[in-house]
Scaffold this motif. Structure first.
Motif, PDB file in Angstrom:
ATOM      1  N   LEU A 124     -13.202  10.746 -35.825  1.00 21.33           N
ATOM      2  CA  LEU A 124     -12.230  11.189 -34.828  1.00 21.33           C
ATOM      3  C   LEU A 124     -11.151  12.063 -35.444  1.00 21.33           C
ATOM      4  O   LEU A 124     -10.521  12.864 -34.746  1.00 21.33           O
ATOM      5  N   GLU A 125     -10.934  11.912 -36.750  1.00 18.58           N
ATOM      6  CA  GLU A 125      -9.874  12.662 -37.411  1.00 18.58           C
ATOM      7  C   GLU A 125     -10.328  14.020 -37.930  1.00 18.58           C
ATOM      8  O   GLU A 125      -9.508  14.804 -38.403  1.00 18.58           O
ATOM      9  N   ASP A 126     -11.611  14.313 -37.855  1.00 17.20           N
ATOM     10  CA  ASP A 126     -12.112  15.603 -38.328  1.00 17.20           C
ATOM     11  C   ASP A 126     -11.630  16.735 -37.436  1.00 17.20           C
ATOM     12  O   ASP A 126     -11.473  16.576 -36.217  1.00 17.20           O
ATOM     13  N   LYS A 127     -11.408  17.884 -38.061  1.00 14.78           N
ATOM     14  CA  LYS A 127     -10.987  19.073 -37.331  1.00 14.78           C
ATOM     15  C   LYS A 127     -12.043  19.468 -36.306  1.00 14.78           C
ATOM     16  O   LYS A 127     -13.238  19.429 -36.567  1.00 14.78           O
ATOM     17  N   ILE A 128     -11.594  19.844 -35.122  1.00 17.90           N
ATOM     18  CA  ILE A 128     -12.508  20.195 -34.039  1.00 17.90           C
ATOM     19  C   ILE A 128     -12.743  21.703 -34.006  1.00 17.90           C
ATOM     20  O   ILE A 128     -11.816  22.500 -34.124  1.00 17.90           O
ATOM     21  N   CYS A 129     -14.006  22.076 -33.855  1.00 17.28           N
ATOM     22  CA  CYS A 129     -14.391  23.488 -33.787  1.00 17.28           C
ATOM     23  C   CYS A 129     -15.486  23.631 -32.734  1.00 17.28           C
ATOM     24  O   CYS A 129     -16.324  22.728 -32.564  1.00 17.28           O
ATOM     25  N   LYS A 130     -15.492  24.726 -32.027  1.00 15.30           N
ATOM     26  CA  LYS A 130     -16.416  24.926 -30.910  1.00 15.30           C
ATOM     27  C   LYS A 130     -17.877  24.813 -31.332  1.00 15.30           C
ATOM     28  O   LYS A 130     -18.711  24.263 -30.594  1.00 15.30           O
ATOM     29  N   HIS A 133     -17.327   9.107 -56.475  1.00 10.64           N
ATOM     30  CA  HIS A 133     -18.282   8.178 -55.863  1.00 10.64           C
ATOM     31  C   HIS A 133     -17.969   6.721 -56.206  1.00 10.64           C
ATOM     32  O   HIS A 133     -17.704   5.909 -55.317  1.00 10.64           O
ATOM     33  N   ASN A 134     -17.998   6.400 -57.497  1.00  6.35           N
ATOM     34  CA  ASN A 134     -17.816   5.004 -57.904  1.00  6.35           C
ATOM     35  C   ASN A 134     -16.452   4.440 -57.510  1.00  6.35           C
ATOM     36  O   ASN A 134     -16.349   3.308 -57.042  1.00  6.35           O
ATOM     37  N   ILE A 135     -15.410   5.228 -57.727  1.00  9.68           N
ATOM     38  CA  ILE A 135     -14.057   4.736 -57.462  1.00  9.68           C
ATOM     39  C   ILE A 135     -13.632   4.992 -56.018  1.00  9.68           C
ATOM     40  O   ILE A 135     -13.280   4.051 -55.283  1.00  9.68           O
ATOM     41  N   ILE A 136     -13.677   6.247 -55.581  1.00  8.40           N
ATOM     42  CA  ILE A 136     -13.145   6.596 -54.264  1.00  8.40           C
ATOM     43  C   ILE A 136     -14.074   6.154 -53.130  1.00  8.40           C
ATOM     44  O   ILE A 136     -13.664   5.409 -52.235  1.00  8.40           O
ATOM     45  N   HIS A 137     -15.320   6.613 -53.164  1.00  7.21           N
ATOM     46  CA  HIS A 137     -16.241   6.291 -52.066  1.00  7.21           C
ATOM     47  C   HIS A 137     -16.486   4.790 -51.949  1.00  7.21           C
ATOM     48  O   HIS A 137     -16.465   4.235 -50.840  1.00  7.21           O
ATOM     49  N   HIS A 138     -16.698   4.125 -53.059  1.00 14.93           N
ATOM     50  CA  HIS A 138     -17.002   2.691 -53.013  1.00 14.93           C
ATOM     51  C   HIS A 138     -15.787   1.850 -52.616  1.00 14.93           C
ATOM     52  O   HIS A 138     -15.950   0.719 -52.165  1.00 14.93           O
ATOM     53  N   THR A 139     -14.600   2.393 -52.787  1.00 12.34           N
ATOM     54  CA  THR A 139     -13.399   1.664 -52.382  1.00 12.34           C
ATOM     55  C   THR A 139     -13.022   1.968 -50.939  1.00 12.34           C
ATOM     56  O   THR A 139     -12.770   1.059 -50.143  1.00 12.34           O
ATOM     57  N   TYR A 140     -12.993   3.259 -50.593  1.00  8.17           N
ATOM     58  CA  TYR A 140     -12.493   3.685 -49.277  1.00  8.17           C
ATOM     59  C   TYR A 140     -13.618   4.187 -48.375  1.00  8.17           C
ATOM     60  O   TYR A 140     -13.479   5.193 -47.676  1.00  8.17           O
ATOM     61  N   THR A 141     -14.712   3.475 -48.354  1.00  8.30           N
ATOM     62  CA  THR A 141     -15.900   3.902 -47.616  1.00  8.30           C
ATOM     63  C   THR A 141     -15.598   4.221 -46.159  1.00  8.30           C
ATOM     64  O   THR A 141     -15.018   3.407 -45.427  1.00  8.30           O
ATOM     65  N   ASN A 142     -15.975   5.436 -45.753  1.00 10.07           N
ATOM     66  CA  ASN A 142     -15.865   5.912 -44.370  1.00 10.07           C
ATOM     67  C   ASN A 142     -14.427   6.000 -43.853  1.00 10.07           C
ATOM     68  O   ASN A 142     -14.202   6.009 -42.639  1.00 10.07           O
ATOM     69  N   ILE A 143     -13.459   6.079 -44.756  1.00 12.06           N
ATOM     70  CA  ILE A 143     -12.068   6.266 -44.340  1.00 12.06           C
ATOM     71  C   ILE A 143     -11.734   7.748 -44.482  1.00 12.06           C
ATOM     72  O   ILE A 143     -11.683   8.289 -45.587  1.00 12.06           O
ATOM     73  N   SER A 144     -11.527   8.399 -43.360  1.00 11.91           N
ATOM     74  CA  SER A 144     -11.276   9.837 -43.352  1.00 11.91           C
ATOM     75  C   SER A 144     -10.028  10.174 -44.170  1.00 11.91           C
ATOM     76  O   SER A 144      -9.010   9.477 -44.103  1.00 11.91           O
ATOM     77  N   GLY A 145     -10.117  11.258 -44.947  1.00 16.70           N
ATOM     78  CA  GLY A 145      -9.007  11.677 -45.786  1.00 16.70           C
ATOM     79  C   GLY A 145      -9.030  11.031 -47.156  1.00 16.70           C
ATOM     80  O   GLY A 145      -8.258  11.410 -48.041  1.00 16.70           O
ATOM     81  N   HIS A 146      -9.921  10.071 -47.344  1.00 11.07           N
ATOM     82  CA  HIS A 146     -10.039   9.381 -48.633  1.00 11.07           C
ATOM     83  C   HIS A 146     -11.468   9.461 -49.169  1.00 11.07           C
ATOM     84  O   HIS A 146     -11.672   9.818 -50.319  1.00 11.07           O
ATOM     85  N   ASP A 147     -12.431   9.123 -48.346  1.00 14.11           N
ATOM     86  CA  ASP A 147     -13.837   9.129 -48.760  1.00 14.11           C
ATOM     87  C   ASP A 147     -14.397  10.549 -48.667  1.00 14.11           C
ATOM     88  O   ASP A 147     -14.732  11.032 -47.588  1.00 14.11           O
ATOM     89  N   GLY A 148     -14.523  11.189 -49.822  1.00 13.83           N
ATOM     90  CA  GLY A 148     -15.018  12.564 -49.859  1.00 13.83           C
ATOM     91  C   GLY A 148     -16.469  12.693 -49.457  1.00 13.83           C
ATOM     92  O   GLY A 148     -16.924  13.776 -49.075  1.00 13.83           O
ATOM     93  N   PRO A 197     -16.398  20.542 -43.799  1.00 14.38           N
ATOM     94  CA  PRO A 197     -15.220  20.557 -42.923  1.00 14.38           C
ATOM     95  C   PRO A 197     -15.181  21.785 -42.013  1.00 14.38           C
ATOM     96  O   PRO A 197     -15.364  22.916 -42.470  1.00 14.38           O
ATOM     97  N   GLY A 198     -14.965  21.537 -40.724  1.00 13.10           N
ATOM     98  CA  GLY A 198     -14.932  22.625 -39.756  1.00 13.10           C
ATOM     99  C   GLY A 198     -16.275  22.882 -39.111  1.00 13.10           C
ATOM    100  O   GLY A 198     -16.346  23.423 -38.006  1.00 13.10           O
ATOM    101  N   LEU A 199     -17.342  22.487 -39.791  1.00 11.08           N
ATOM    102  CA  LEU A 199     -18.685  22.695 -39.251  1.00 11.08           C
ATOM    103  C   LEU A 199     -19.304  21.393 -38.754  1.00 11.08           C
ATOM    104  O   LEU A 199     -19.995  21.367 -37.737  1.00 11.08           O
ATOM    105  N   ILE A 200     -19.058  20.308 -39.482  1.00 12.16           N
ATOM    106  CA  ILE A 200     -19.639  19.026 -39.104  1.00 12.16           C
ATOM    107  C   ILE A 200     -18.523  18.012 -38.874  1.00 12.16           C
ATOM    108  O   ILE A 200     -17.668  17.812 -39.741  1.00 12.16           O
ATOM    109  N   ARG A 201     -18.544  17.387 -37.721  1.00  9.77           N
ATOM    110  CA  ARG A 201     -17.533  16.397 -37.343  1.00  9.77           C
ATOM    111  C   ARG A 201     -18.213  15.042 -37.173  1.00  9.77           C
ATOM    112  O   ARG A 201     -19.098  14.886 -36.343  1.00  9.77           O
ATOM    113  N   ILE A 202     -17.764  14.042 -37.959  1.00 13.02           N
ATOM    114  CA  ILE A 202     -18.365  12.707 -37.842  1.00 13.02           C
ATOM    115  C   ILE A 202     -17.313  11.609 -37.719  1.00 13.02           C
ATOM    116  O   ILE A 202     -17.660  10.432 -37.652  1.00 13.02           O
TER     117      ILE A 202
END
Length: 377
Positions: free
Chosen positions: A151-157, A123-138, A144-149
């Motif tokens: 463009l880079e998230d995996k697509i599922c029906k 949170h403090n290091i990763i999220h606060h530095t790379y906010t909303n950057i897919s593949g970095h901000d956990g 994953p696979g259920l919720i897509r928010i």
């Protein structure tokens, strides 16, 4: 994208230096500490004392099943509020200028089933530095696979229905932390594209405090309460679902709403923006003027101020938000805000629906292309 992301401020923005200087001047002129004040001490007593009191009421065995169930829900709520109001500030080093005070209050986080060391990294290091950057901000990797928010998230029906079921999934956030997430993260050397070498002492501490939590919230209640195992499980899960839903919804309303952005690094791994401006584009406030929501959320409804000044105690956010908003206006920098809690929930719902519909359309396009290719053959 793997590897570190760099922020390249080609425009040489003066926004952050200006707003930081004005906030510093505010504290100097008012002769205030940036850390906890009497209000914060009262909040600490109220929430931590309330949690201990509710826990003791449950273990007293003096209530009927319905009352025990309601107390379990209340315990889940106060656990989330203690995390928001006390532990969050302490782990950021914002509660006190004395590190041992922050460590002691951060230890409460461990006793409540999470882990302060892992949280500090994720949170403090990763999220606060790379906010909303897919593949970095956990924090935006919800399920994953259920919720897509992004463009880079995996697509599922099934994601075409995510605006319906996502709010239920948020309830499992607390259970995931207690039984799964911390174990996974502390054994990963690469988090958010950054390499970490976890000290053996921290790994041992995590297992120790997990055992403490399992004893206090599972073993001890089963030993002293006059409940069957399945009655205990109902109360335990109810406690965590409420705690998880509160945590999940508050975090989502701060970063996953209609106007928030999800920047993608360029081919060199760079974000062509000043870090502070990036925070303003990816972070949103909600119910900023609602004293009750601010009280219970520990200022997390003012995420803009928190992301710019994470080492300032949250009780000061209402005052400095005026400075931040005015400075953002002067520099033509976004100041994202939903005036009400319900307005923020509605905006988040629309985001979920938008990305769910896009996932459905993308799958239909793929299916049409595959059918077209077969016809050509």
């Amino acid at each position: 994208m793997s590897g570190k992301v760099r922020f390249i401020d080609a425009r040489k923005s003066q926004f952050y230096s200006t707003v930081r200087g004005r906030v510093d001047d505010y504290f100097k002129e008012q002769k205030l500490t940036k850390n906890a004040n009497m209000l914060m001490y009262f909040k600490t007593t109220f929430f931590l004392g309330g949690l201990i009191f509710i826990y003791c009421l449950i273990l007293s065995n003096k209530f009927n099943l319905l009352s025990m169930f309601l107390l379990s829900i209340l315990l889940g709520m106060f656990t989330a509020f203690v995390g928001f109001n006390i532990c969050h500030d302490a782990i950021h080093g914002a509660y006190s200028s004395k590190s041992y005070v922050n460590r002691a209050l951060g230890c409460v986080f461990n006793i409540l089933g999470a882990n302060a060391y892992v949280w500090n990294i994720s949170h403090n290091i990763i999220h606060h530095t790379y906010t909303n950057i897919s593949g970095h901000d956990g924090d935006i990797e919800i399920a994953p696979g259920l919720i897509r928010i992004t463009l880079e998230d995996k697509i599922c029906k099934i994601q075409m229905y995510q605006h319906i079921y996502a709010f239920l999934i948020y309830g499992f956030a607390s259970l995931a932390w207690v039984f799964n997430k911390d174990y996974q993260l502390i054994h990963k050397n690469n988090l958010g594209g950054t390499n970490f070498k976890h000290p053996k002492k921290e790994i041992a501490k995590m297992y120790f405090f997990k055992a403490v939590y399992y004893f206090l919230f599972i073993a001890l209640p089963l030993l002293v309460l006059q409940l069957s195992w399945w009655q205990f499980i109902i109360g335990f899960i109810a406690m965590h679902l409420v705690e998880g839903w509160i945590m999940g919804i508050v975090f989502q309303l701060a970063h996953v709403v209609e106007d928030s952005e999800f920047p993608i690094p360029n081919s060199d791994g760079n974000i062509e923006e000043a870090w502070a401006v990036h925070q303003m584009r990816t972070t949103a406030n909600f119910s900023k003027d609602n004293v009750w929501i601010t009280w219970f959320c520990g200022g997390l409804n003012m995420q803009i101020e928190h992301h710019l000044f994470p080492k300032i105690c949250h009780v000061h956010y209402p005052k400095i938000s005026v400075i931040v908003q005015q400075t953002a206006k002067e520099f033509n920098v976004p100041y994202l805000e939903n005036k009400t809690f319900l307005g923020a929930v509605r905006s988040h719902y629309k985001m979920l629906r938008k990305f769910g519909i896009e996932a459905q359309e993308s799958q239909e396009e793929v299916a049409d292309q595959e059918l077209h290719n077969l016809n050509l053959k």
